[in-house]
Write a protein that holds these residues in place. Structure first.
Motif, PDB file in Angstrom:
ATOM      1  N   GLU A 308       0.782  -1.029  -0.195  1.00 32.22           N
ATOM      2  CA  GLU A 308       0.128  -0.286  -0.011  1.00 32.22           C
ATOM      3  C   GLU A 308       0.856   1.383   0.203  1.00 32.22           C
ATOM      4  N   LYS A 309       1.859   1.271   0.635  1.00 36.78           N
ATOM      5  CA  LYS A 309       2.437   2.261   0.796  1.00 36.78           C
ATOM      6  C   LYS A 309       3.908   2.622  -0.585  1.00 36.78           C
ATOM      7  N   VAL A 310       3.803   1.552  -1.306  1.00 35.53           N
ATOM      8  CA  VAL A 310       4.348   1.494  -2.470  1.00 35.53           C
ATOM      9  C   VAL A 310       3.285   1.790  -3.444  1.00 35.53           C
ATOM     10  N   LEU A 311       1.775   1.420  -3.577  1.00 31.92           N
ATOM     11  CA  LEU A 311       0.980   2.526  -4.677  1.00 31.92           C
ATOM     12  C   LEU A 311      -0.130   4.228  -4.752  1.00 31.92           C
ATOM     13  N   GLU A 312       0.614   4.548  -2.883  1.00 33.65           N
ATOM     14  CA  GLU A 312       0.703   5.540  -2.382  1.00 33.65           C
ATOM     15  C   GLU A 312       1.567   6.515  -3.584  1.00 33.65           C
ATOM     16  N   GLU A 313       3.227   6.203  -3.133  1.00 31.08           N
ATOM     17  CA  GLU A 313       3.983   6.430  -4.453  1.00 31.08           C
ATOM     18  C   GLU A 313       3.505   6.981  -5.372  1.00 31.08           C
ATOM     19  N   MET A 314       2.518   5.492  -5.666  1.00 31.94           N
ATOM     20  CA  MET A 314       2.781   6.237  -7.822  1.00 31.94           C
ATOM     21  C   MET A 314       2.230   6.263  -7.812  1.00 31.94           C
ATOM     22  N   ARG A 315       0.902   6.759  -6.897  1.00 25.80           N
ATOM     23  CA  ARG A 315      -0.042   7.949  -7.055  1.00 25.80           C
ATOM     24  C   ARG A 315      -0.149   9.102  -7.085  1.00 25.80           C
ATOM     25  N   SER A 316       0.972   9.073  -6.247  1.00 18.49           N
ATOM     26  CA  SER A 316       1.267  10.382  -6.090  1.00 18.49           C
ATOM     27  C   SER A 316       2.301  11.131  -7.613  1.00 18.49           C
ATOM     28  N   ARG A 317       2.577  12.284  -7.551  1.00 18.57           N
ATOM     29  CA  ARG A 317       3.332  12.963  -8.098  1.00 18.57           C
ATOM     30  C   ARG A 317       4.569  13.818  -7.810  1.00 18.57           C
ATOM     31  N   PRO A 318       5.714  13.522  -7.626  1.00 19.51           N
ATOM     32  CA  PRO A 318       7.342  14.415  -6.836  1.00 19.51           C
ATOM     33  C   PRO A 318       7.182  15.488  -7.979  1.00 19.51           C
ATOM     34  N   ARG A 319       7.323  16.836  -6.030  1.00 19.63           N
ATOM     35  CA  ARG A 319       7.252  18.030  -7.011  1.00 19.63           C
ATOM     36  C   ARG A 319       8.540  18.321  -7.235  1.00 19.63           C
ATOM     37  N   ILE A 320       9.723  17.559  -8.291  1.00 22.16           N
ATOM     38  CA  ILE A 320      10.648  18.071  -8.979  1.00 22.16           C
ATOM     39  C   ILE A 320      10.954  19.826  -9.192  1.00 22.16           C
ATOM     40  N   ALA A 321      10.291  20.541  -9.872  1.00 16.87           N
ATOM     41  CA  ALA A 321      10.511  21.661  -9.988  1.00 16.87           C
ATOM     42  C   ALA A 321      10.432  22.733  -9.154  1.00 16.87           C
ATOM     43  N   ASP A 323      11.385  21.395  -6.215  1.00 18.42           N
ATOM     44  CA  ASP A 323      12.073  21.132  -5.678  1.00 18.42           C
ATOM     45  C   ASP A 323      13.112  22.200  -5.489  1.00 18.42           C
ATOM     46  N   ILE A 324      13.104  22.106  -7.050  1.00 20.22           N
ATOM     47  CA  ILE A 324      15.212  22.461  -7.513  1.00 20.22           C
ATOM     48  C   ILE A 324      15.030  23.993  -7.247  1.00 20.22           C
ATOM     49  N   GLU A 325      14.184  24.603  -7.083  1.00 21.47           N
ATOM     50  CA  GLU A 325      13.669  25.984  -6.655  1.00 21.47           C
ATOM     51  C   GLU A 325      14.206  26.383  -5.311  1.00 21.47           C
ATOM     52  N   LYS A 326      13.908  25.658  -4.563  1.00 16.59           N
ATOM     53  CA  LYS A 326      14.375  25.728  -3.704  1.00 16.59           C
ATOM     54  C   LYS A 326      15.683  25.154  -2.824  1.00 16.59           C
ATOM     55  N   GLY A 327      16.716  24.466  -3.799  1.00 16.41           N
ATOM     56  CA  GLY A 327      17.627  24.311  -4.338  1.00 16.41           C
ATOM     57  C   GLY A 327      18.054  22.800  -3.223  1.00 16.41           C
ATOM     58  N   ILE A 328      16.518  21.729  -3.947  1.00 12.45           N
ATOM     59  CA  ILE A 328      16.367  20.822  -3.450  1.00 12.45           C
ATOM     60  C   ILE A 328      16.350  19.784  -4.437  1.00 12.45           C
ATOM     61  N   ALA A 329      17.505  19.428  -4.707  1.00 21.14           N
ATOM     62  CA  ALA A 329      17.458  18.227  -6.307  1.00 21.14           C
ATOM     63  C   ALA A 329      17.574  16.498  -5.939  1.00 21.14           C
ATOM     64  N   PRO A 330      15.775  16.536  -6.177  1.00 19.02           N
ATOM     65  CA  PRO A 330      16.295  14.587  -5.518  1.00 19.02           C
ATOM     66  C   PRO A 330      16.516  13.532  -6.349  1.00 19.02           C
ATOM     67  N   ASP A 331      17.421  13.080  -6.033  1.00 19.59           N
ATOM     68  CA  ASP A 331      18.435  11.918  -6.585  1.00 19.59           C
ATOM     69  C   ASP A 331      16.908  10.794  -6.987  1.00 19.59           C
ATOM     70  N   GLU A 332      16.398  10.466  -6.764  1.00 16.62           N
ATOM     71  CA  GLU A 332      15.127   9.791  -6.660  1.00 16.62           C
ATOM     72  C   GLU A 332      13.405  10.206  -7.115  1.00 16.62           C
ATOM     73  N   PRO A 333      12.903  10.527  -7.481  1.00 14.50           N
ATOM     74  CA  PRO A 333      11.689  10.783  -8.289  1.00 14.50           C
ATOM     75  C   PRO A 333      10.489   9.330  -7.145  1.00 14.50           C
ATOM     76  N   TYR A 334      11.478   8.663  -7.348  1.00 12.13           N
ATOM     77  CA  TYR A 334       9.481   7.314  -6.967  1.00 12.13           C
ATOM     78  C   TYR A 334      10.546   6.519  -5.917  1.00 12.13           C
ATOM     79  N   PRO A 335      11.378   7.256  -4.760  1.00  9.98           N
ATOM     80  CA  PRO A 335      12.616   6.323  -4.054  1.00  9.98           C
ATOM     81  C   PRO A 335      11.979   4.470  -3.497  1.00  9.98           C
ATOM     82  N   LEU A 336      10.232   4.306  -3.239  1.00 10.77           N
ATOM     83  CA  LEU A 336      10.416   2.913  -2.747  1.00 10.77           C
ATOM     84  C   LEU A 336      10.136   2.268  -4.376  1.00 10.77           C
ATOM     85  N   THR A 337       9.634   2.623  -5.266  1.00 11.64           N
ATOM     86  CA  THR A 337       9.274   1.847  -6.610  1.00 11.64           C
ATOM     87  C   THR A 337      10.997   1.439  -6.988  1.00 11.64           C
TER      88      THR A 337
END
Length: 490
Positions: A308-321, A323-337
């Motif tokens: 269920e946690k993996v499915l919840e992540e799949m239903r979400s969309r990472p805030r990539i854009a 995050d980068i404006e805040k100086g955060i560059a995510p290494d992995e958009p879907y870490p659990l997947t």
């Protein structure tokens, strides 16, 4: 065959002869050959000082016209897809001019004076956008004519950067027609996605501000990029394009992916499409539910992650854009997947679902490097040549084209292989285009990489389209500063 089928009737590839063997490159730089060969490939090509995006494009298009016996007067749409333009006003019309010169030399008529000549730019997806535009043209005001889309680029990275081993140069010309001979594309069932990603991969004009032109007036074209962030953007946008496609086509997602004969994706280096396809399949399992959740649950359990946690992540969309404006560059958009992917790669299903779907033409592509807009059509060309050599039965079978362009945009387009595709595939000539390679020494590579002529380039007699020189006249009566002058050698 439906009279409403539109798609690809031919492909032709051109790469410059100057080759860097990545095993040699590893010796020069201290790179890990085992890792480079597994993740990136075996070699890449560099353009010479006499090559430009326009000469490479014209070379591929001329081969396409001659080898496929295209009547130049029927060509109503000649598009150039590139992110390596050296002119900010015109583009495809330069290719048209070069073609007309060569066609006359071959005793053929010029292209129709009524031919449209658009240039398309959206990073590496521009070539696929060009094909879609060509189909829309043929379906409306271009009925009864044909279209040529040329994807041409030079992928160049600074010495010592993480992108350096993924360089490449070349062009692929695509013949688009109604009642295609190779591949029918189903745009009505396709999916598109786009999102602004700010600092993913860019080519801001300020990079040219302090450069001195090299041989033949050339400037270096090194991009601004952020590797791990760019990978996150690629994975996320492809997932969104798949979701858009499945929303249109309905039905079971995972089963559709299993039944495909092959998939061809944008390929900046070997490992990237493998990761994206793997993740797309897991997302399909998650969206389908039912028995597909049982398969996904097994992979989740192997890495101790609740389904269920993996499915919840799949239903979400990472805030990539954002995050980068805040100086955060995510290494992995879907870490659990991503964790679940590790378990899936060890499963019995992985070979059939991932490796087998991406195998056609994969070995040939190890010798091309990154071709930006030309990477996807080059892989498609390699796949058809490979299938022809191995007598793979493709007639009537479904394949999937997945394009991607940094910044970001992605497309997923279902396609069907046409009866008699073998006759069109035999004219592709990708392996032939790789012949006559000139392996560069370390000094030759560094010199050519900087835009100047190396000893290997000076000793080689080139044929085809070449940059003769760049203009430098600036008077009140006439100005041609920076304009390239070309010649065609038979």
């Amino acid at each position: 065959m439906s009279q409403q089928d539109f798609g690809i009737s031919g492909l032709s590839v051109f790469v410059p002869p100057y080759r860097v063997q990545l095993q040699d490159w590893c010796q020069w730089t201290g790179g890990d050959w085992a890792k480079i060969s597994a993740v990136v490939g075996h070699s890449f090509r560099l353009r010479g000082p006499e090559d430009s995006v326009y000469t490479m494009a014209a070379q591929a298009a001329l081969r396409l016209i001659i080898d496929n016996k295209v009547d130049p007067t029927r060509v109503g749409y000649l598009a150039l897809a590139t992110e390596s333009s050296s002119d900010n006003a015109i583009g495809a019309v330069i290719v048209r001019g070069l073609l007309d010169q060569a066609l006359e030399a071959h005793g053929l008529p010029p292209l129709s004076r009524n031919c449209e000549v658009p240039e398309l730019k959206q990073a590496c997806i521009a070539g696929l956008y060009g094909v879609k535009g060509a189909i829309r043209y043929l379906a409306h005001d271009g009925a009864g004519r044909c279209a040529i889309v040329v994807s041409a680029d030079a992928a160049e990275y600074e010495l010592g950067s993480t992108g350096e081993p993924t360089q490449g140069a070349g062009a692929v010309a695509t013949l688009v027609e109604q009642n295609p001979k190779l591949l029918a594309l189903d745009l009505a069932q396709s999916g598109s996605a786009s999102n602004y990603r700010i600092a993913d991969f860019r080519k801001p004009f300020v990079r040219y501000a302090e450069q001195e032109p090299g041989t033949h007036g050339r400037l270096t074209d090194f991009p601004v990029f952020n590797g791990k962030y760019s990978t996150a953007c690629y994975l996320d946008e492809v997932i969104c394009a798949f979701d858009a496609m499945f929303t249109r086509r309905k039905g079971a997602r995972a089963q559709y992916l299993r039944e495909l004969a092959a998939a061809f994706m944008h390929r900046p280096y070997r490992h990237m499409p493998v990761s994206a396809w793997t993740m797309a399949y897991l997302f399909a399992l998650g969206a389908d539910g039912g028995k597909e959740h049982e398969e996904l649950a097994g992979y989740c359990a192997a890495v101790q992650q609740p389904l269920e946690k993996v499915l919840e992540e799949m239903r979400s969309r990472p805030r990539i854009a954002s995050d980068i404006e805040k100086g955060i560059a995510p290494d992995e958009p879907y870490p659990l997947t991503a964790l679940v992917m590790k378990a899936f790669r060890k499963s019995a299903a992985y070979k059939a679902v991932v490796e087998d779907k991406l195998q056609l033409g994969a070995d040939l592509m190890m010798n091309l490097g990154n071709l930006y807009t030309a990477a996807l059509p080059a892989w498609l060309a390699a796949g058809f040549e490979d299938a022809l050599d191995k007598s793979v039965e493709l007639t009537g079978r479904q394949i999937l084209l997945v394009g991607y362009g940094s910044g970001d945009a992605a497309d997923a387009i279902p396609a069907r292989v046409m009866p008699g595709w073998e006759k069109a595939a035999v004219r592709i000539g990708l392996k032939a285009s790789l012949g006559g390679a000139v392996d560069l020494s370390q000094d030759g590579y560094r010199t050519l990489h900087g835009g100047d002529a190396a000893s290997e380039t000076s000793s080689l007699v080139r044929k085809g389209f070449l940059v003769r020189h760049a203009g430098h006249t600036q008077t009140p009566r006439f100005t041609d500063t920076g304009i390239e002058y070309y010649e065609y050698r038979r």
